[in-house]
Design an enzyme around this catalytic site. Structure first.
Site, PDB file in Angstrom:
ATOM      1  N   GLY A  17       0.269  -1.179   0.117  1.00 14.39           N
ATOM      2  CA  GLY A  17      -0.134   0.392   0.325  1.00 14.39           C
ATOM      3  C   GLY A  17       1.158   1.133   0.118  1.00 14.39           C
ATOM      4  O   GLY A  17       1.952   1.310  -1.089  1.00 14.39           O
ATOM      5  N   TYR A 152     -11.729   4.949  15.101  1.00 16.53           N
ATOM      6  CA  TYR A 152     -10.844   5.173  13.681  1.00 16.53           C
ATOM      7  C   TYR A 152     -10.811   6.638  13.763  1.00 16.53           C
ATOM      8  O   TYR A 152      -9.576   7.241  14.098  1.00 16.53           O
ATOM      9  CB  TYR A 152     -10.605   5.044  12.366  1.00 16.53           C
ATOM     10  CG  TYR A 152     -10.110   4.548  11.882  1.00 16.53           C
ATOM     11  CD1 TYR A 152      -8.422   3.840  11.462  1.00 16.53           C
ATOM     12  CD2 TYR A 152     -10.142   5.807  10.611  1.00 16.53           C
ATOM     13  CE1 TYR A 152      -8.192   4.206  10.304  1.00 16.53           C
ATOM     14  CE2 TYR A 152      -9.803   5.636   9.781  1.00 16.53           C
ATOM     15  CZ  TYR A 152      -8.302   4.693   9.340  1.00 16.53           C
ATOM     16  OH  TYR A 152      -7.380   5.281   9.233  1.00 16.53           O
TER      17      TYR A 152
END
Length: 247
Positions: A17, A152
């Site tokens: 990524g 998150y």
């Protein structure tokens, strides 16, 4: 001449990524040596092979595990003696609806995204070069509310606060600390969230550039913050998100 000639760099979560794309960019810009970490040994080893195997050291480890961090920095000290650039990139999150959030979900998310970043930076300081650059991987959710991702989102708001505070804490050493906050990027982590096509379309519709970003677009911004091109930049949050956080 590369923008990172002679630099020793560490990228946590560098096996795929955004982290992997940044590793490619760092090497292309002349970094003398690069350390990357990841939780899965086979994935980290494969990343080194893809990066050419030269001037790259892979270390399996969990950034939320302090023993793993001690082993990491012991190795960097032994092999290179110093660190000039740190990209604290490792992190992640999953959906959890308010009302069904568990203690494990909370602990797992904060351990990786907050505790892990804190101790990754703190334990680097004894070998960190004065005048170096620290980049924290944030997110647009530091300023945007996302349904079912409140834990998150809170961790990324904490990252933004870390950068402000640490830029002041480290100013005497001329160490710059910045947050880079991506939007939705086409990475394995984003794909693993399992969004439906309709959810993806709805997300893209809120982005000015009407698309999801590519890992290399983030990597280019990390290079900017790591290099002397950003010599008068510290304590900022740089959004690389196609404009989503600004509208």
């Amino acid at each position: 001449m590369g923008k990172l000639d002679g630099k020793i760099a560490l990228i946590t979560g560098g096996s795929e990524g955004i982290g992997f794309a940044t590793a490619q960019r760092f090497l292309a810009e002349g970094a003398t040596h690069l350390f990357i970490t990841g939780r899965r040994k086979e994935v980290v080893d494969e990343a080194v092979t893809k990066l050419g195997g030269k001037n790259v050291t892979a270390i399996q480890g969990d950034t939320s595990n302090l023993d793993d961090l001690d082993k990491l920095y012991s190795l960097i000290r032994k092999e290179q003696g110093r660190l000039d650039i740190l990209f604290a990139n490792a992190g992640g999150g999953t959906f959890a609806q308010l009302g069904s959030i568990t203690e494990k979900h909370f602990d797992d998310t904060f351990n990786v995204n907050v505790k892990g970043v804190l101790f990754t930076v703190q334990k680097a300081l004894p070998i960190f070069t004065d005048g170096g650059s620290i980049i924290l991987n944030g997110s647009t959710v530091s300023v945007k509310g996302v349904p079912d991702m409140s834990v998150y989102c809170a961790t990324k708001a904490a990252i933004r606060s870390f950068a402000r505070c640490w830029a002041v804490d480290l100013k005497e050493r001329k160490i710059r600390v910045n947050t880079l906050s991506p939007g939705a990027i086409d990475t394995p982590a984003f794909r693993s969230l399992g969004c439906t096509e309709e959810e993806k379309k709805a997300f893209i519709a809120t982005t000015v550039m009407n698309r999801i970003g590519e890992p290399d677009e983030i990597a280019k911004a990390v290079v900017f913050l790591a290099s002397d091109d950003s010599s008068y930049v510290t304590a900022i949050e740089l959004f690389v998100d196609g404009g989503r956080s600004q509208i």
